[in-house]
Design a protein around this motif. Structure first.
Motif, mmCIF file in Angstrom:
data_model
loop_
_atom_site.group_PDB
_atom_site.id
_atom_site.type_symbol
_atom_site.label_atom_id
_atom_site.label_comp_id
_atom_site.label_asym_id
_atom_site.label_seq_id
_atom_site.Cartn_x
_atom_site.Cartn_y
_atom_site.Cartn_z
ATOM 1 N N GLN A 1 -0.254 23.209 -41.134
ATOM 2 C CA GLN A 1 0.100 23.134 -39.862
ATOM 3 C C GLN A 1 -0.120 24.341 -38.867
ATOM 4 N N ALA A 2 -0.810 24.050 -37.795
ATOM 5 C CA ALA A 2 -1.371 25.267 -36.841
ATOM 6 C C ALA A 2 -0.378 26.136 -36.527
ATOM 7 N N SER A 3 0.987 25.665 -35.906
ATOM 8 C CA SER A 3 1.969 26.614 -35.760
ATOM 9 C C SER A 3 3.296 25.789 -35.934
ATOM 10 N N ARG B 1 1.648 22.689 -47.293
ATOM 11 C CA ARG B 1 2.265 21.349 -47.128
ATOM 12 C C ARG B 1 1.573 20.326 -46.605
ATOM 13 N N ASN B 2 1.634 19.116 -47.062
ATOM 14 C CA ASN B 2 0.769 17.959 -46.541
ATOM 15 C C ASN B 2 1.825 17.270 -45.555
ATOM 16 N N THR C 1 3.680 27.487 -27.386
ATOM 17 C CA THR C 1 3.335 28.829 -27.681
ATOM 18 C C THR C 1 3.803 29.454 -26.371
ATOM 19 N N LEU C 2 3.285 30.650 -26.144
ATOM 20 C CA LEU C 2 3.777 31.682 -25.256
ATOM 21 C C LEU C 2 2.604 32.244 -24.497
ATOM 22 N N ARG C 3 2.683 32.298 -23.190
ATOM 23 C CA ARG C 3 1.387 32.846 -22.710
ATOM 24 C C ARG C 3 1.894 33.720 -21.251
ATOM 25 N N LEU C 4 1.018 34.781 -20.835
ATOM 26 C CA LEU C 4 1.052 35.617 -20.030
ATOM 27 C C LEU C 4 0.279 34.904 -18.738
ATOM 28 N N LEU C 5 0.879 34.467 -17.552
ATOM 29 C CA LEU C 5 0.353 33.945 -16.740
ATOM 30 C C LEU C 5 -0.519 34.692 -15.960
ATOM 31 N N PRO C 6 -2.114 34.453 -15.841
ATOM 32 C CA PRO C 6 -3.059 35.305 -15.096
ATOM 33 C C PRO C 6 -2.324 35.318 -13.493
ATOM 34 N N GLN D 1 -1.908 37.861 -36.076
ATOM 35 C CA GLN D 1 -0.904 37.042 -36.508
ATOM 36 C C GLN D 1 -0.214 35.966 -35.302
ATOM 37 N N GLY D 2 -0.326 36.474 -34.340
ATOM 38 C CA GLY D 2 0.022 35.905 -33.059
ATOM 39 C C GLY D 2 1.414 36.095 -32.713
#
Length: 369
Positions: free
Chosen positions: A78-80, A67-68, A351-356, A123-124
């Motif tokens: 689109q990246a995500s 998709r453009n 996105t979603l991340r685990l906090l170090p 796949q993330g």
């Protein structure tokens, strides 16, 4: 007879000459036909290249093409597609429930909530949007979610920033069954609110306590407010409050944008810097900044719920370049206590991340060995 004998070779030579001319003509015709055939193949190949991989024709002629999304960048993907994670709760295992801050004005088709899975491979992060029946108008600006401990029920909470319209100041109770979510019941905000982005529900003895705070954009601080909460009747007792100053006024212009509690009652929040709130040009491209703090605890004093704040909030992590809008505590035997953060980085996506864990926690571990 002499003349006849001499005429024989002449006739033969004439026939041979004519046969050579015919051969040359057939060769020339064959070469001409071959040239035409090669030209036809070239034209056909060029057309196929244009439809399948030739610049702008990719998006015009092939429905399965990427998709453009940018008229100046045909063929880019689109990246995500994961929407903003404005609110986030842990459901168990690697599953979370997220809410998205879609508005009623021009965003009615956007998802309002999703079940989100932590990545298991390249796949993330995976997500499944939910089709929700809000038993009335679609939600406007869901900015937080709060799981009712020990249940599969989650509060999906509108910020109250609905142009002063009480119709969009609602709290929905949703029930999660596997990877499906449905609205069970809804109620109005029990108190007047302006723009709430942080809510939580905690268990305290045999009671539940509902907590919230205004994000207090460009203000020196906000109030953490709480009340006894009945999840069955969706009713609230009298609210009490304690003042919470911005933990770092030089860095953040939104003092409190997310909240969750662990099983011991410790309160984790996020503060953020938002480019739009700072009046910067092109704010949807940032810059952003955030930090997660442990600010105090919910306890019981004289038989009543009480929020006691630390003199100095304990910084759990700093996230420069990212706008944290949700905090979720995962707590189980396998992982211990972990803090996950969800982002809403506007044009940069989500996105979603685990906090170090803070470096001090690792160094103290090493020193103890």
């Amino acid at each position: 007879m002499r003349c006849i004998r001499e005429a024989g070779p002449l006739l033969v030579d004439t026939v041979r000459s004519n046969m050579g001319n015919c051969h040359r003509e057939r060769t020339a015709l064959r070469r001409f036909t071959q040239s035409i055939f090669v030209l036809i193949l070239f034209i056909a190949s060029a057309g196929a290249w244009g439809e399948d991989g030739g610049g702008e024709a990719l998006d015009r002629g092939n429905e399965e093409s990427p998709r453009n999304l940018n008229s100046g960048s045909p063929g880019f993907r689109q990246a995500s597609s994961l929407p903003d994670l404005s609110g986030l709760v842990w459901l168990g295992g690697d599953r979370f429930l997220a809410v998205h801050d879609a508005k009623t004005d021009g965003e009615s088709e956007k998802p309002r909530a999703s079940v989100v899975l932590l990545p298991a491979d390249l796949q993330g992060v995976l997500w499944k949007p939910q089709g929700l029946n809000f038993r009335g108008p679609k939600s406007n600006d869901l900015e937080s979610a709060a799981r009712i401990p020990g249940t599969n029920d989650v509060l999906l909470v509108e910020s109250g920033d609905g142009l002063g319209d009480p119709e969009f100041q609602r709290i929905f109770k949703a029930r999660v069954n596997g990877d499906r979510v449905r609205i069970v019941v809804a109620t109005s905000w029990p108190v007047s609110v302006t723009n709430v982005e942080a809510t939580a529900v905690a268990a305290l003895g045999d009671r539940f306590v509902f907590l919230f705070a205004e994000r207090a954009q460009n203000l020196p601080g906000t109030d953490v407010r709480w009340a006894v909460f009945d999840p069955e009747a969706l009713s609230f007792g009298p609210f009490r409050s304690v003042a919470f100053p911005n933990p770092d006024p030089t860095a953040f212009n939104r003092p409190l944008v997310a909240m969750d509690l662990d099983s011991s009652g410790l309160i984790y929040i996020s503060s953020a810097f938002d480019a739009e709130a700072a009046g910067l040009p092109d704010p949807d491209n940032g810059p952003f900044a955030s930090a997660v703090f442990c600010i105090g605890e919910l306890t019981e004093v004289a038989g009543e719920p009480e929020v006691i704040l630390f003199d100095t909030p304990q910084r759990e992590g700093t996230l420069d370049g990212f706008k944290v809008e949700s905090v979720a505590v995962r707590e189980d035997e396998e992982h211990g206590l972990q803090i996950f953060v969800g982002f809403d980085d506007e044009n940069y996506g989500s996105t979603l991340r685990l906090l170090p864990r803070p470096l001090s926690s690792f160094t103290s571990r090493v020193g103890a060995r």
